[in-house]
Scaffold this motif. Structure first.
Motif, PDB file in Angstrom:
ATOM      1  N   GLY A  40       0.810  -1.208   0.000  1.00 24.61           N
ATOM      2  CA  GLY A  40       0.000   0.000   0.000  1.00 24.61           C
ATOM      3  C   GLY A  40       0.844   1.258   0.000  1.00 24.61           C
ATOM      4  O   GLY A  40       2.034   1.237  -0.338  1.00 24.61           O
ATOM      5  N   ALA A  42       1.713   4.954   2.351  1.00 21.00           N
ATOM      6  CA  ALA A  42       1.657   5.514   3.703  1.00 21.00           C
ATOM      7  C   ALA A  42       2.274   6.903   3.745  1.00 21.00           C
ATOM      8  O   ALA A  42       3.206   7.222   2.987  1.00 21.00           O
ATOM      9  CB  ALA A  42       2.361   4.605   4.699  1.00 21.00           C
ATOM     10  N   GLN A 319      -8.695   1.518  12.448  1.00 23.09           N
ATOM     11  CA  GLN A 319      -8.569   0.778  11.195  1.00 23.09           C
ATOM     12  C   GLN A 319      -9.943   0.443  10.632  1.00 23.09           C
ATOM     13  O   GLN A 319     -10.865   0.094  11.383  1.00 23.09           O
ATOM     14  CB  GLN A 319      -7.791  -0.516  11.430  1.00 23.09           C
ATOM     15  CG  GLN A 319      -7.564  -1.364  10.180  1.00 23.09           C
ATOM     16  CD  GLN A 319      -6.962  -2.709  10.525  1.00 23.09           C
ATOM     17  OE1 GLN A 319      -7.663  -3.641  10.886  1.00 23.09           O
ATOM     18  NE2 GLN A 319      -5.635  -2.807  10.431  1.00 23.09           N
ATOM     19  N   ASP A 321     -11.547  -1.961   7.415  1.00 25.34           N
ATOM     20  CA  ASP A 321     -11.187  -2.975   6.435  1.00 25.34           C
ATOM     21  C   ASP A 321     -12.427  -3.379   5.646  1.00 25.34           C
ATOM     22  O   ASP A 321     -13.508  -3.591   6.215  1.00 25.34           O
ATOM     23  CB  ASP A 321     -10.595  -4.203   7.138  1.00 25.34           C
ATOM     24  CG  ASP A 321     -10.116  -5.247   6.153  1.00 25.34           C
ATOM     25  OD1 ASP A 321      -9.000  -5.096   5.650  1.00 25.34           O
ATOM     26  OD2 ASP A 321     -10.873  -6.213   5.887  1.00 25.34           O
ATOM     27  N   VAL A 330      -9.288  -4.325   1.100  1.00 25.86           N
ATOM     28  CA  VAL A 330      -8.584  -3.048   1.147  1.00 25.86           C
ATOM     29  C   VAL A 330      -8.771  -2.457   2.542  1.00 25.86           C
ATOM     30  O   VAL A 330      -9.756  -2.752   3.226  1.00 25.86           O
ATOM     31  CB  VAL A 330      -9.102  -2.064   0.073  1.00 25.86           C
ATOM     32  CG1 VAL A 330      -8.733  -2.558  -1.317  1.00 25.86           C
ATOM     33  CG2 VAL A 330     -10.601  -1.865   0.187  1.00 25.86           C
ATOM     34  N   TYR A 331      -7.812  -1.629   2.968  1.00 25.88           N
ATOM     35  CA  TYR A 331      -7.878  -1.104   4.327  1.00 25.88           C
ATOM     36  C   TYR A 331      -7.366   0.326   4.394  1.00 25.88           C
ATOM     37  O   TYR A 331      -6.604   0.785   3.529  1.00 25.88           O
ATOM     38  CB  TYR A 331      -7.070  -1.986   5.287  1.00 25.88           C
ATOM     39  CG  TYR A 331      -5.605  -2.128   4.934  1.00 25.88           C
ATOM     40  CD1 TYR A 331      -4.661  -1.186   5.349  1.00 25.88           C
ATOM     41  CD2 TYR A 331      -5.158  -3.212   4.184  1.00 25.88           C
ATOM     42  CE1 TYR A 331      -3.322  -1.319   5.025  1.00 25.88           C
ATOM     43  CE2 TYR A 331      -3.817  -3.355   3.853  1.00 25.88           C
ATOM     44  CZ  TYR A 331      -2.905  -2.403   4.275  1.00 25.88           C
ATOM     45  OH  TYR A 331      -1.576  -2.535   3.946  1.00 25.88           O
ATOM     46  N   LEU A 332      -7.789   1.005   5.428  1.00 26.05           N
ATOM     47  CA  LEU A 332      -7.333   2.347   5.755  1.00 26.05           C
ATOM     48  C   LEU A 332      -7.102   2.394   7.254  1.00 26.05           C
ATOM     49  O   LEU A 332      -7.958   1.951   8.031  1.00 26.05           O
ATOM     50  CB  LEU A 332      -8.376   3.391   5.351  1.00 26.05           C
ATOM     51  CG  LEU A 332      -8.097   4.842   5.752  1.00 26.05           C
ATOM     52  CD1 LEU A 332      -6.866   5.381   5.020  1.00 26.05           C
ATOM     53  CD2 LEU A 332      -9.319   5.722   5.477  1.00 26.05           C
ATOM     54  N   GLU A 333      -5.946   2.906   7.687  1.00 24.87           N
ATOM     55  CA  GLU A 333      -5.668   2.953   9.117  1.00 24.87           C
ATOM     56  C   GLU A 333      -4.815   4.168   9.469  1.00 24.87           C
ATOM     57  O   GLU A 333      -4.115   4.726   8.621  1.00 24.87           O
ATOM     58  CB  GLU A 333      -4.976   1.673   9.580  1.00 24.87           C
ATOM     59  CG  GLU A 333      -3.630   1.397   8.967  1.00 24.87           C
ATOM     60  CD  GLU A 333      -3.069   0.049   9.406  1.00 24.87           C
ATOM     61  OE1 GLU A 333      -3.860  -0.894   9.600  1.00 24.87           O
ATOM     62  OE2 GLU A 333      -1.840  -0.046   9.582  1.00 24.87           O
ATOM     63  N   SER A 334      -4.903   4.531  10.729  1.00 21.34           N
ATOM     64  CA  SER A 334      -4.146   5.660  11.246  1.00 21.34           C
ATOM     65  C   SER A 334      -3.623   5.308  12.636  1.00 21.34           C
ATOM     66  O   SER A 334      -4.369   4.764  13.455  1.00 21.34           O
ATOM     67  CB  SER A 334      -5.028   6.909  11.320  1.00 21.34           C
ATOM     68  OG  SER A 334      -4.322   7.995  11.891  1.00 21.34           O
ATOM     69  N   ILE A 361      -0.484   7.441   8.504  1.00 18.71           N
ATOM     70  CA  ILE A 361      -1.752   7.159   7.827  1.00 18.71           C
ATOM     71  C   ILE A 361      -1.428   6.259   6.640  1.00 18.71           C
ATOM     72  O   ILE A 361      -0.566   6.599   5.823  1.00 18.71           O
ATOM     73  CB  ILE A 361      -2.448   8.446   7.353  1.00 18.71           C
ATOM     74  CG1 ILE A 361      -2.746   9.357   8.557  1.00 18.71           C
ATOM     75  CG2 ILE A 361      -3.732   8.124   6.606  1.00 18.71           C
ATOM     76  CD1 ILE A 361      -3.286  10.718   8.168  1.00 18.71           C
ATOM     77  N   THR A 363      -2.896   3.195   3.671  1.00 16.78           N
ATOM     78  CA  THR A 363      -3.956   2.465   2.988  1.00 16.78           C
ATOM     79  C   THR A 363      -3.298   1.390   2.137  1.00 16.78           C
ATOM     80  O   THR A 363      -2.154   1.545   1.684  1.00 16.78           O
ATOM     81  CB  THR A 363      -4.816   3.384   2.104  1.00 16.78           C
ATOM     82  OG1 THR A 363      -5.899   2.633   1.536  1.00 16.78           O
ATOM     83  CG2 THR A 363      -4.005   4.017   0.994  1.00 16.78           C
TER      84      THR A 363
END
Length: 369
Positions: A40, A42, A319, A321, A330-334, A361, A363
């Motif tokens: 991904g 970042a 997070q 997912d 797919v994912y998004l996290e902080s 951050i 993804t």
């Protein structure tokens, strides 16, 4: 001389042996190829006083491929093996951060395996942390000081894992030093247990190392620890004791978990300089939750407080997912970390920040095969 047979020949051989043995069955075996790719993008706000934009590999799970198999030995016994190799999708670099082992097992007595393996912290404590569950690599406690993110596996190890007895299971591992005349120099052992009953789950584990990192052929490599002036250094530890306890409770689609661990490190030596460093004990207090919003969407979050050596760290993470299919998501996290004055702020997978704060951050996409 090795004799190779095709499938039809093996069937003929099996049928012949079956007739000769008067009903004895030929062993059944299976081999599975599997793995995962995680890559991904970042953004990290503070790495050496600069913002960092990067292509990532393994922000949640380290990418790897593996082979595992079993052979039926009869009487409920089986031979098992597992071979995995980690790598970076971004660079192609290989990593020795996955297990290799071979062993024997039964459904009633458990399994005994030999090789390069996860310890009891991974098996019985880590599942109650978010780094050991859906959160993954970047959610590790500072410096992964308790090995909840399994940054290190035990080499030269013999491991026993019990069967499940009414919701209760247990296990232990011993990692040899493999050094003549130095039986306890870079050896390790661990034990752990788990109990599960409906929505309730609890576990505990203990790991002990002698001379961690003293030798290149022993049970464990050096670990990272915080140093003076916001630095992080590779540490050889003459005596390390780590223990952790955790529990979780599921309420419908929401699971709430709590975990505590303590890593005590004494006789610390800087692996780069050979200088003696201060002993340090680090405590980690974590609370986390995972909510399955829909069959395709999972939300997770955590807060961790770590203290020790006159310093402390606050770390929070979120997070989301989304499953595109059974194998691809797919994912998004902080992740945000704040350290006390003079302590290094460093989110796992990154270099230390200049100052007390670091924000990441990210993804990405994962595919399992």
């Amino acid at each position: 001389m090795r004799i190779r047979t095709n499938v039809r020949q093996r069937h003929v051989i099996c049928a012949t042996l079956l007739a000769l043995a008067g009903g004895a069955a030929c062993a059944q075996s299976s081999v599975t190829l599997y793995g995962e790719l995680d890559a991904g993008l970042a953004y990290v706000n503070n790495v050496g006083d600069h913002a960092l934009y990067k292509l990532t590999s393994g922000v949640i799970d380290g990418s790897y491929w593996g082979l595992q198999g079993t052979e039926d030995l009869g009487g409920g016994a089986k031979a098992i093996f597992r071979l995995e190799r980690g790598y970076s999708v971004a660079t192609g670099e290989g990593f020795n951060d996955h297990p290799f082992y071979v062993g024997l097992g039964t459904e009633t007595l458990g399994t005994l395996t030999l090789g390069h393996q996860y310890d009891s912290i991974h098996d019985y404590f880590a599942p109650f942390t978010l780094t050991g569950g859906t959160g993954g690599t970047a959610f590790a406690h500072p410096f992964d000081n308790d090995n909840a993110n399994n940054s290190f596996l035990a080499a030269n190890s013999v491991k026993y894992t019990s069967a499940n007895y009414g919701g209760f299971s247990f296990g232990g591992l011993y990692g040899f030093s493999n050094a003549a005349g130095q039986f306890a120099n870079n050896r390790a052992y661990s034990v752990g247990a788990n109990y599960s009953n409906g929505p309730f789950n609890a576990g505990a584990a203990y790991l002990h190392n002698n001379g961690r990192g003293n030798t290149t052929g022993g049970a464990y490599e050096p670990m990272n620890l915080p140093g003076a002036d916001s630095t992080v250094f590779p540490a050889i530890v003459q005596r390390q004791n780590t223990f952790g306890v955790g529990t979780s409770f599921a309420i419908g689609e929401f699971t709430l978990a709590g975990a505590f661990s303590r890593s005590i490190n004494s006789g610390v030596i800087n692996a780069d300089t050979g200088d003696a460093e201060s002993s340090i004990a680090l405590n980690n207090y974590e609370i986390n939750g995972v909510y399955q919003l829909t069959p395709a969407i999972a939300l997770a979050g955590m807060y961790v407080y770590t203290n020790g050596g006159g310093a402390h760290w606050h770390q929070g993470a979120l997070q989301a997912d989304y499953l595109l299919s059974k194998r691809t998501d797919v994912y998004l996290e902080s992740i945000y970390q704040r350290a006390s004055s003079g302590a290094p702020a460093v989110i796992n997978t990154n270099d230390p920040a200049t100052g007390r704060n670091q924000l990441m951050i990210a993804t990405g996409i994962r595919h399992r095969f």
